[in-house]
Design a protein around this motif. Structure first.
Motif, short mmCIF file in Angstrom:
data_model
loop_
_atom_site.label_atom_id
_atom_site.label_comp_id
_atom_site.label_asym_id
_atom_site.label_seq_id
_atom_site.Cartn_x
_atom_site.Cartn_y
_atom_site.Cartn_z
N ILE A 89 61.78 37.71 57.10
CA ILE A 89 61.35 36.85 56.01
C ILE A 89 60.00 37.32 55.47
CG2 ILE A 89 60.47 34.53 55.49
CD1 ILE A 89 63.50 34.79 55.37
N CYS A 90 59.10 37.70 56.35
CA CYS A 90 57.81 38.23 55.91
C CYS A 90 58.02 39.51 55.11
CB CYS A 90 56.92 38.48 57.12
SG CYS A 90 55.21 38.88 56.71
N MET A 91 58.87 40.39 55.60
CA MET A 91 59.12 41.66 54.94
C MET A 91 59.77 41.49 53.57
SD MET A 91 61.09 44.99 56.48
CE MET A 91 62.60 44.13 56.91
N SER A 92 60.77 40.63 53.49
CA SER A 92 61.54 40.51 52.25
C SER A 92 60.85 39.67 51.18
CB SER A 92 62.92 39.92 52.55
OG SER A 92 62.80 38.62 53.10
N SER A 93 59.86 38.87 51.55
CA SER A 93 59.18 38.01 50.58
C SER A 93 57.88 38.61 50.07
CB SER A 93 58.89 36.64 51.20
OG SER A 93 58.02 36.76 52.31
N TRP A 94 57.47 39.75 50.61
CA TRP A 94 56.19 40.34 50.23
C TRP A 94 56.22 40.76 48.75
CZ3 TRP A 94 52.74 40.97 54.48
CH2 TRP A 94 51.46 41.40 54.11
N GLY A 95 55.26 40.25 48.00
CA GLY A 95 55.14 40.62 46.59
C GLY A 95 56.11 39.92 45.66
N ARG A 96 56.80 38.90 46.16
CA ARG A 96 57.78 38.20 45.33
C ARG A 96 57.33 36.78 45.05
NH1 ARG A 96 63.56 40.05 48.10
NH2 ARG A 96 63.40 42.25 47.53
N PRO A 97 57.65 36.24 43.86
CA PRO A 97 57.29 34.85 43.55
C PRO A 97 58.15 33.88 44.33
CG PRO A 97 58.54 35.81 41.75
CD PRO A 97 58.26 36.93 42.71
N VAL A 98 57.69 32.63 44.39
CA VAL A 98 58.38 31.64 45.22
C VAL A 98 59.78 31.35 44.70
CG1 VAL A 98 57.47 29.64 43.96
CG2 VAL A 98 58.07 29.42 46.38
N GLY A 99 59.99 31.43 43.39
CA GLY A 99 61.34 31.20 42.85
C GLY A 99 62.33 32.22 43.36
N ASP A 100 61.91 33.48 43.42
CA ASP A 100 62.79 34.52 43.95
C ASP A 100 63.04 34.30 45.44
OD1 ASP A 100 62.70 35.54 41.43
OD2 ASP A 100 61.56 37.34 41.93
N PHE A 101 62.03 33.82 46.14
CA PHE A 101 62.19 33.54 47.57
C PHE A 101 63.24 32.45 47.79
CE2 PHE A 101 60.86 30.82 51.19
CZ PHE A 101 61.03 31.74 52.22
#
Length: 415
Positions: A89-101
């Protein structure tokens, strides 16, 4: 000050893995964790000690003898799942906005889950050999994945971990909203760990709901280990991992003692479970240090795709199938082999026929909804306020490197 070698000046400290950042070894660990849980449910537990609850019509230790001893401890595959989840989760959410998360979590979790809820309900309605179907309104509640929060029984008992994952995502969404950085991850790990300790001692229901004191240590360890993977090891990060390991061991001992009566065993020692939980930490340290990055076997990616459907499908439907084979005098080990193989095939079919067609459609619909939400009421420009994480943890800045200007994107999603 770190006891490990320091980064060169100007270095971002990133570690590059093959295939654009995807770590195939994580897929291998996922399928290993899933098969551990399958073995536990089929050989170490069986559904219960009463004849009407057990897939074997009697306690598993009367069926598998020594193998049931090993199977009694393989629930710890869940521990490995949780550590992997924090890492990914840390790896895949890096640099992404919360909507994309939020979108990525919904499209990853729900299509296979919806199908599993409906299929499991249909199977137990047609063949109520070891479990009875729930009332229709409870099945509907299960489709939300919020049933545990509503105090409603799971269609399949394995869904309890999904409620934990959802609460982790809710908490971590705060970090994603502010922007995922090294300092904020360290602050989040520290705050969550302290909250869990306070929750365990005060027993405040609201605090415990979010702190998840029994299992938060696994996710915290996964988050810290991803920072090790991205920036390199240091004393602070391994201190977080070490404290998390201690808390995880305490949970493991307590949980093993709690489930022993349900396994029909009161004489089981706890040390094998502690060893298996420690194994989860050790293999993830290997991944974090980059020592498994050369493992890029193609079949691991295929196996990883089966993990989530296998986890959702295997328990109640597997027990039903085992009971049916047992009543036809099929020997236990061949029955386990046949059902496990069948569940792997069913998992591939769910991935191929449910997840692959529905995921892009759901992604398109959610993307349009998020874009409309963003455009509906644009806010005037204003300076960003200092967040809670920055306000109460200024000490973290003294230990952490400056985040790179252009964050590295990864493509590995959690299941």
């Amino acid at each position: 000050m770190s006891i490990f070698p320091r980064q060169r000046p100007g270095s971002s400290g990133r570690r590059k893995s093959a295939r654009g950042g995807r770590l195939a070894v994580l897929d291998g660990l996922r399928i290993l964790a899933a098969l551990m849980v399958v073995f536990h449910h089929y050989v170490g537990y069986g559904g219960g000690t009463k004849p009407e609850d057990s897939a074997w019509g009697k306690p598993v230790d009367q069926v598998f003898h020594r193998a049931s001893f090993l199977g009694a401890y393989l629930w710890t595959g869940i521990c490995l799942f949780f550590v992997i989840s924090g890492f990914v989760i840390c790896m895949s959410s890096w640099g992404r906005p919360v909507g994309d998360f939020v979108r990525s979590r919904v499209i990853r979790l729900y299509p296979a889950y919806w199908f599993a809820v409906l299929l499991t309900t249909a199977v137990v309605a047609l063949w109520p050999l070891v479990r009875q179907p729930l009332p229709s309104e409870q099945v509907l509640a299960n489709l939300t994945m919020f049933q545990e929060g509503l105090g409603i029984k799971d269609v399949d008992a394995v869904y309890w971990t999904l409620w934990i994952e959802l609460r982790f995502y809710l908490l971590f969404a705060i970090v994603v909203w502010r922007g995922v950085t090294y300092r904020r991850i360290v602050a989040f790990c520290s705050i969550w760990t302290v909250a869990g300790i306070v929750s365990a001692s005060t027993k405040w229901p609201v605090l415990d709901f979010f702190a998840m004191s029994q299992v938060s240590s696994f996710f915290v360890a996964g988050l810290a280990l991803y920072l090790v993977h991205r920036y390199g090891p240091n004393l602070m990060l391994f201190g977080i991992v070490g404290i998390s390991w201690i808390l995880s061991v305490l949970f493991t001992i307590q949980h093993q003692k709690e489930i022993n009566p349900f396994l029909g065993r009161t004489d089981l020692p706890t040390w094998p479970a502690v060893l298996l939980t420690s194994f989860s930490y050790l293999v993830m340290i290997v991944v974090a240090m980059g020592w498994g990055s050369r493992i890029q076997w193609r079949w691991l990616t295929f196996a990883g795709a089966l993990t989530y459907p296998l986890y959702l499908l295997h328990e109640t439907m597997g027990w039903t199938a085992l009971r049916a084979l047992h009543e036809r005098d099929i020997k236990p080990w061949p029955a386990v082999a046949v059902v496990t193989t069948g569940m792997l095939v069913a998992s591939w079919l769910v991935h191929r026929l449910i997840e692959k067609p529905l995921t892009p459609r759901l992604k398109t619909g959610m993307t349009a909804s998020i874009d409309q939400l963003r455009a509906a009421e644009p806010l005037p420009p204003q300076p960003a306020p200092r967040g809670l994480l920055e306000t109460i943890t200024p000490w973290a800045t003294a230990f952490t490197p400056r985040d790179p200007d252009l964050p590295q994107h990864h493509t590995h999603d959690s299941r």
